[in-house]
Design a protein around this motif. Structure first.
Motif, PDB file in Angstrom:
ATOM      1  N   UNK A 370       0.830  -1.211   0.000  1.00  0.00           N
ATOM      2  CA  UNK A 370       0.000   0.000   0.000  1.00  0.00           C
ATOM      3  C   UNK A 370       0.861   1.257   0.000  1.00  0.00           C
ATOM      4  N   UNK A 371       2.077   1.155  -0.582  1.00  0.00           N
ATOM      5  CA  UNK A 371       2.936   2.320  -0.786  1.00  0.00           C
ATOM      6  C   UNK A 371       3.464   2.871   0.543  1.00  0.00           C
ATOM      7  N   UNK A 372       3.925   1.979   1.401  1.00  0.00           N
ATOM      8  CA  UNK A 372       4.462   2.377   2.705  1.00  0.00           C
ATOM      9  C   UNK A 372       5.767   1.642   2.990  1.00  0.00           C
ATOM     10  N   UNK A 373       6.595   2.277   3.840  1.00  0.00           N
ATOM     11  CA  UNK A 373       7.788   1.653   4.392  1.00  0.00           C
ATOM     12  C   UNK A 373       7.665   1.651   5.911  1.00  0.00           C
ATOM     13  N   UNK A 374       7.994   0.531   6.531  1.00  0.00           N
ATOM     14  CA  UNK A 374       7.949   0.423   7.987  1.00  0.00           C
ATOM     15  C   UNK A 374       9.233  -0.218   8.486  1.00  0.00           C
ATOM     16  N   UNK A 375       9.639   0.191   9.694  1.00  0.00           N
ATOM     17  CA  UNK A 375      10.840  -0.349  10.326  1.00  0.00           C
ATOM     18  C   UNK A 375      10.477  -0.834  11.722  1.00  0.00           C
ATOM     19  N   UNK A 376      10.904  -2.054  12.043  1.00  0.00           N
ATOM     20  CA  UNK A 376      10.594  -2.688  13.320  1.00  0.00           C
ATOM     21  C   UNK A 376      11.895  -3.035  14.050  1.00  0.00           C
ATOM     22  N   UNK A 377      11.827  -2.978  15.372  1.00  0.00           N
ATOM     23  CA  UNK A 377      12.923  -3.466  16.212  1.00  0.00           C
ATOM     24  C   UNK A 377      12.542  -4.843  16.735  1.00  0.00           C
TER      25      UNK A 377
END
Length: 941
Positions: A370-377
């Motif tokens: 859906x045109x997103x970037x996410x970063x997780x720890x």
């Protein structure tokens, strides 16, 4: 007189954060995340949520869509500035400078989209796999191909280097993993076992385990054999051996498998919303876990033996040796740590190569569809979101665009949001939650905007505050059009606007300023004043610039024109075979153009409703059409991804603008016509600027015919050389490049240079003969050779050919020209900087024309001379390179010693001070002890 037009060219593309068809990787520094955005890719600063650098090709095109990205990062100095590589849909590979974002080289070799890229451990070699089933090894420093590996029967999905770049492992959709020896250029091992297409694999940094994933319900883990390792369990040529299978949580196919930098975590992303993260235990922990497993197994066996004593059966207990030295299995090494669940489907994952924050095991970045970037720890307890980049683009396709009266604000609508952009820079200024917007417009004054939604509501938006101030239930069906009512002078006034809906109504609205309470300021509201009932769904509404007529497009394929003041019927425009989806009236009110789902544009006269011309405009439905203000030029967009520029007086196609990767839904033209903005299903907004360059219709027609001819020629070559029926031999090796326009033009340039040089040599011989006969006429050299000798002129032409195109250009030369070219190699080998080029040319020509050269008497003496000269010249070059490397190592040692000398002196001084302090402390301690002893003895006395 031939009429000239001004050209429109692509200027800006924005609105796409991450393409769903490509992967995400971290840049060589590990600080920025690289994400593809259609035909370009950007480096994102995750903490700030802003793009830091953009990598874009010179001309946007759907054939240049980025399909994969690879980076090379090392603690040592890189061998080349080209540390980023991108694969594209046309099969080309581009090398980029990570600091400037400039394209260093373009490599052509694949016949279809590149699907896998991987740098070797040194960064000097790049491996690329493609949908054409081939693997090509590229020399990054020389920017040329090394060789092509053939053997897979389907798309190559992943590549991994082993043994310091000496071996390459490839997996494919043909369900096999192949191990290649790059020194001998042949396939060492073919590994089967997967029951479906293999989509991804990766090896840990220590090259101990290789994990592969497919649509099977488990991951397959292989142990990697070191080059120095020997054992009875290994076959002679095997590099991979099955270690075990890990059961997966999800039933969907594996999309990506990645190890982190330390190798203690491996992530398995599926074609869904989840990613399984496994902990890789070290040898000590794995043995401890195996002991516990064997101990539990022993307890179960003893319990069974105890219960079986009464039945008289005997069960063999476990041996003591098994309990003392248990062998770890795959479940003892790989332990499921966390299951990451995203809000939308995950497209790609990437571990951060930098050290994670304190208390975390790793940092994992995702690209969503859906045109997103996410970063997780990721830690041992849970997975928590750190950063999210979503403001810079819509989550779905763009359905409408509108420019304000000053052309400095652009509004776009999608299924759940309205965004306000700066059309000059592409920056997103506001994001406002809304319904599914199908149409939109700015209210005069540019303070408010109107959005018509799919549910039939009319939303009033305050631009300054970025909020929706009122939602009105305007229609019972979806609102397809919102049109402002102009005044009699042709300018937009505050009279109101008109909406057309699928509930068969065309409603007229007027503006009102309403104060809800005494403390609140007045806000805009609207009220319905008139309604025009139609017999079918209203698909589009347009009002003439003078405000005299209103045209309504209906679902029955007709367009009805009414007088706007009395709403009396005026004209009926019929002729389209499918419903009219869009229309517009020229600024002088003389022409109306309609675009339909039957792929045609029809131009009508507004006086009598006669059809001036019907044009087959697009190869799919025409979605929007607009006139340029104060002209009869118009733009149309369609589902065929094209933006087309027309002359409505001559009924001629002027330009075809390519760039969008999916259906184009809408367009907006500035009031001066200096730029056009288009919105597409690929979630991008593109701006096309008018330039000062003039063009003529005849030239554009010829250019389009040439492009069509070349496309047919390329398709014919693809059918001849890329057909699956002509499958390559098992594990065969081929040349890297492929025939392109550049290679053909390079071959023509070499042949022209050889002919020119041959003529010049004949003229020189004739001039010398005339001088011997007493005719002293002055020799006039050929101006095309720019003062060079014939040999130097041919050398300059060959040197100007790009390294990647040289092989294919030489393959295109006939034998006669190849023989002429080889006659210059002896003289060129005396130039120290051209020895490598001479060797490449000689090798390609010998391999291509070996049979003819050996049977040609004139070529034997030339080959004999070249043999001795080239061996000697190459040996001299190797000696010079070796000497220079040794000298550089010596200089490096000297510099390190000099830089370390002050620190050594400082350390020596520090040691002296510490020794002196310890001596003083020992001396003072001795004095104190003697004092206490004297005091003790005096007290006793």
């Amino acid at each position: 007189m031939v009429k000239a037009y001004l050209r429109y060219e692509p200027a800006l593309s924005f609105g796409v954060v991450a393409s769903p068809d490509s992967n995400v990787v971290y840049d060589p520094s590990g600080r920025l995340l690289l994400a593809a955005a259609l035909d370009r890719f950007a480096a994102w600063d995750l903490k700030r949520g802003l793009p830091s650098l953009s990598f874009a090709t010179s001309s946007p095109s759907p054939s240049l869509a980025v399909s994969c990205i690879a980076t090379f990062s090392s603690s040592a100095a890189a061998v080349s500035s080209s540390s980023i590589a991108s694969g594209h849909a046309d099969g080309s590979i581009r090398l980029w400078d990570a600091e400037t974002g400039s394209c260093e080289a373009t490599l052509h070799g694949h016949r279809s989209a590149a699907s896998a890229l991987r740098f070797s451990s040194s960064g000097a070699v790049l491996a690329s796999g493609s949908k054409d089933c081939d693997i090509i090894l590229w020399d990054v420093v020389a920017q040329a191909g090394l060789f092509r590996l053939r053997g897979h029967r389907d798309q190559v999905t992943e590549l991994v280097f082993l043994d310091s770049g000496k071996k390459l492992v490839s997996c494919s959709k043909d369900k096999f993993i192949r191990v290649w020896d790059l020194d001998t250029q042949h396939c060492l091992q073919i590994v089967g076992g997967h029951h479906s297409e293999i989509w991804s694999m990766d090896v840990d940094p220590s090259e101990k385990f290789l994990v592969s994933g497919s649509a099977d319900p488990e991951l397959r883990v292989f142990t990697v054999r070191k080059s120095t390792e020997e054992g009875e369990d290994w076959n002679k040529w095997d590099v991979l051996k099955l270690f075990g299978e890990i059961p997966r949580q999800s039933k969907e196919r594996v999309s990506t498998v990645r190890f982190n930098k330390n190798g203690n975590l491996v992530a398995c992303q599926v074609a869904g919303k989840t990613a399984d993260i496994y902990r890789v235990l070290d040898e000590t922990e794995a043995v401890r876990k195996a002991k516990r497993r064997m101990h539990r197994k022993k307890e179960k066996v003893l319990a069974k033996a105890t219960s079986a004593e009464g039945n008289g059966t005997v069960i063999d207990p476990l041996s003591a040796q098994d309990l003392q030295k248990p062998t770890p299995v795959v479940t003892d090494v790989f332990k499921l740590l966390q299951v990451l669940r995203a809000s939308k489907k995950i497209c790609s994952i990437a571990f951060s190569p930098n050290n994670p924050p304190k208390g975390c095991l790793a940092t994992l970045s995702l690209s969503l569809n859906n045109n997103m970037l996410e970063t997780y720890s990721v830690d041992s307890e849970n997975v928590s979101k750190m950063y999210s980049i979503e403001m810079h683009g819509h989550h779905s396709d763009i359905r409408s665009l509108a420019l304000n009266s000053d052309d400095n604000l652009l509004m776009s609508t999608s299924h759940n949001a309205v965004k306000i952009w700066n059309p000059s820079s592409g920056d997103c200024l506001r994001t406002i939650d809304s319904g599914y917007g199908l149409c939109s417009t700015f209210v005069p004054g540019n303070r408010y905007a109107l959005v018509g939604t799919k549910s039939g509501t009319l939303e009033i938006i305050d631009i300054n505050s970025g909020s929706s101030i009122e939602v009105i239930e305007a229609h019972a069906g979806s609102i397809r059009s919102i049109v402002l009512i102009p005044d009699e002078n042709g300018t937009v006034s505050a009279r109101g606007f008109v909406t057309g809906s699928a509930d068969h109504d065309v409603k007229f609205w007027e503006y009102q300023l309403v104060q809800k309470s005494e403390t609140d300021s007045k806000q805009l509201s609207v009220t319905n004043v008139r309604t025009l009932k139609m017999n079918d769904d209203v698909l589009a509404v347009i009002i003439s610039p003078t405000g005299k007529h209103i045209a309504v497009a209906l679902l029955d394929c007709t367009v009805k024109v009414f007088f706007i003041d009395s709403l009396k019927f005026f004209l009926s425009l019929y002729g389209h075979k499918l419903p009219v989806l869009c229309m517009d009236i020229s600024s002088d009110g003389s022409l109306i153009v309609t675009g339909s789902a039957d792929k045609n544009l029809k131009i009508w006269g507004m006086d009598f409703g006669d059809c001036h011309k019907s044009i087959f405009a697009h190869t799919d439905s025409v979605m929007d059409v607009k006139f340029v203000y104060k002209t009869h030029y118009m733009f149309s967009v369609g589902k065929d991804r094209m933006v087309k520029y027309w002359d409505a007086d001559k009924f001629e196609l002027l330009l075809t603008l390519e760039g969008h990767h999916a259906e184009v839904w809408c367009l907006a033209i500035s009031s001066r016509g200096d730029f056009v903005v288009t919105g597409s299903h690929d979630r991008s907004v593109r701006r096309w600027d008018r330039t000062e360059e003039q063009f003529f219709i005849e030239e554009e027609v010829e250019k389009r015919l040439e492009e069509t001819f070349e496309a047919d020629l390329d398709n014919d070559m693809e059918h001849r050389y890329g057909h699956k029926d002509d499958a390559p031999e098992e594990g065969s090796v081929g040349v890297t490049g492929r025939k392109t326009k550049e290679t053909v033009s390079s071959a023509d340039a070499i042949m022209d240079a050889l002919d020119t040089a041959e003529e010049e040599v004949k003229r020189l011989d004739q001039h010398k003969e005339e001088q011997r006969n007493g005719k002293g006429a002055k020799f006039q050299p050929n101006i095309l050779m720019q003062g060079h000798s014939p040999s130097d002129y041919v050398l300059s032409v060959v040197s100007n050919v790009r390294p990647n195109d040289l092989e294919q250009a030489l393959l295109s030369l006939p034998f006669s020209d190849a023989l002429k070219l080889m006659s210059y190699l002896k003289e060129w080998s005396l130039v120290p900087l051209k020895v490598e080029l001479v060797c490449r040319v000689c090798l390609v020509l010998l391999q291509t024309h070996h049979n003819q050269l050996t049977t040609t008497p004139s070529a034997r003496s030339m080959l004999t001379e070249l043999k001795d000269i080239l061996y000697r010249r190459v040996k001299n070059c190797k000696d010079a390179i070796g000497f220079n490397l040794a000298a550089m190592d010596h200089i490096k040692e000297l510099l390190s010693m000099r830089s370390d000398a002050p620190f050594r002196d400082a350390r020596a001084k520090l040691m002296e001070i510490r020794q002196e302090q310890s001596k003083r402390s020992d001396k003072s301690d001795g004095i104190e002890k003697r004092k206490r002893k004297k005091q003790k003895t005096s007290g006793q006395s």
